[in-house]
Design a protein around this motif. Structure first.
Motif, PDB file in Angstrom:
ATOM      1  N   PRO A  58      39.411  28.119  39.550  1.00  9.89           N
ATOM      2  CA  PRO A  58      40.131  29.150  38.786  1.00  9.89           C
ATOM      3  C   PRO A  58      40.256  30.486  39.512  1.00  9.89           C
ATOM      4  O   PRO A  58      40.975  31.377  39.044  1.00  9.89           O
ATOM      5  N   GLY A  59      39.581  30.649  40.631  1.00  8.16           N
ATOM      6  CA  GLY A  59      39.600  31.918  41.333  1.00  8.16           C
ATOM      7  C   GLY A  59      38.375  32.753  41.014  1.00  8.16           C
ATOM      8  O   GLY A  59      37.632  32.488  40.063  1.00  8.16           O
ATOM      9  N   ALA A  60      38.145  33.785  41.829  1.00  4.37           N
ATOM     10  CA  ALA A  60      36.940  34.593  41.685  1.00  4.37           C
ATOM     11  C   ALA A  60      37.216  36.002  42.206  1.00  4.37           C
ATOM     12  O   ALA A  60      38.299  36.301  42.696  1.00  4.37           O
ATOM     13  N   VAL A  61      36.209  36.846  42.071  1.00  8.63           N
ATOM     14  CA  VAL A  61      36.272  38.202  42.609  1.00  8.63           C
ATOM     15  C   VAL A  61      35.010  38.464  43.418  1.00  8.63           C
ATOM     16  O   VAL A  61      33.962  37.845  43.192  1.00  8.63           O
ATOM     17  N   VAL A  62      35.101  39.381  44.370  1.00 10.20           N
ATOM     18  CA  VAL A  62      33.945  39.909  45.076  1.00 10.20           C
ATOM     19  C   VAL A  62      34.044  41.424  45.035  1.00 10.20           C
ATOM     20  O   VAL A  62      35.148  41.974  45.105  1.00 10.20           O
ATOM     21  N   ILE A  63      32.902  42.088  44.896  1.00 12.53           N
ATOM     22  CA  ILE A  63      32.895  43.538  44.708  1.00 12.53           C
ATOM     23  C   ILE A  63      32.091  44.205  45.812  1.00 12.53           C
ATOM     24  O   ILE A  63      30.907  43.882  46.014  1.00 12.53           O
ATOM     25  N   ILE A  64      32.738  45.142  46.519  1.00  7.94           N
ATOM     26  CA  ILE A  64      32.071  45.953  47.529  1.00  7.94           C
ATOM     27  C   ILE A  64      31.798  47.294  46.866  1.00  7.94           C
ATOM     28  O   ILE A  64      32.673  48.177  46.815  1.00  7.94           O
TER      29      ILE A  64
END
Length: 205
Positions: A58-64
């Motif tokens: 489904p997709g994802a996010v990554v946070i810097i």
């Protein structure tokens, strides 16, 4: 999620016909709680047939997420498939129909306890193009406020911080091997140097 515009010098999609494969049939192999696997029969550009096994994601996010002192927020988490505790940027899977920025805010809070006043979308990465549809939206977060974590049941991780130069050293020395984190470090280096500019927005929620 292909880029809408190709860089100068690259052919447009109409010139890719000699590379494209056409789906003939599709067979579901597995539908689990998280993974959805398929085996497709495809027609190759030369007319022959082949099979392609892949996972729909489904997709994802990554946070810097960067603190006022310049340090970035990281996690240490055991990843069962590779049987290792990995150093990673905070990240998480999109819920059905979820907006990527909403997901980034949710995951940052749940996993680290931080909320951010300013956000910027950097881009997108495809971590495993040979066998998955997965994409990961890359987000930067600044003006952080610490709070209480809201970990999911069965989720165990440590939160730590590192200076960007220290994190780069960990990548070089092989202490960080997670693909999304390596990509995030590439973005971080270029943003900090001024080579890549982000469009920041204030959190209106």
């Amino acid at each position: 999620m292909a880029s809408a515009e190709l860089p100068a010098g690259l052919p447009d999609s109409s010139a890719d016909r000699h590379l494209r494969e056409e789906k003939i049939t599709s067979q579901e192999l597995l539908k689990g709680h998280f993974l959805h696997a398929f085996r497709d029969t495809v027609r190759l550009p030369d007319g022959r047939e082949a099979t392609r096994e892949y996972v729909r994601h489904p997709g994802a996010v990554v946070i810097i997420a960067q603190l006022d002192d310049g340090h970035v927020v990281l996690e240490r988490q055991f990843r069962y498939p590779v049987q290792s505790v990995m150093i990673e940027f905070p990240a998480g899977k999109l819920d059905a129909g979820e907006d990527p920025l909403a997901c980034a805010k949710r995951e940052l809070l749940e996993e680290t306890g931080y909320t951010a006043r300013r956000w910027a979308r950097a881009g997108v990465m495809h971590p495993v193009i040979s066998y998955s549809t997965e994409f990961i939206d890359i987000w930067f977060a600044r003006d952080l406020t610490a709070g209480e974590r809201q970990l999911d049941a069965g989720e165990f991780l440590d939160v730590l911080t590192a200076a960007p130069d220290e994190l780069v050293q960990w990548c070089r020395d092989g202490h960080v091997t997670d693909a999304k984190t390596l990509t995030g470090v590439l973005w971080l280096q270029n943003v900090l140097s001024g080579a890549w500019v982000l469009d920041w927005q204030d959190d209106a929620s």
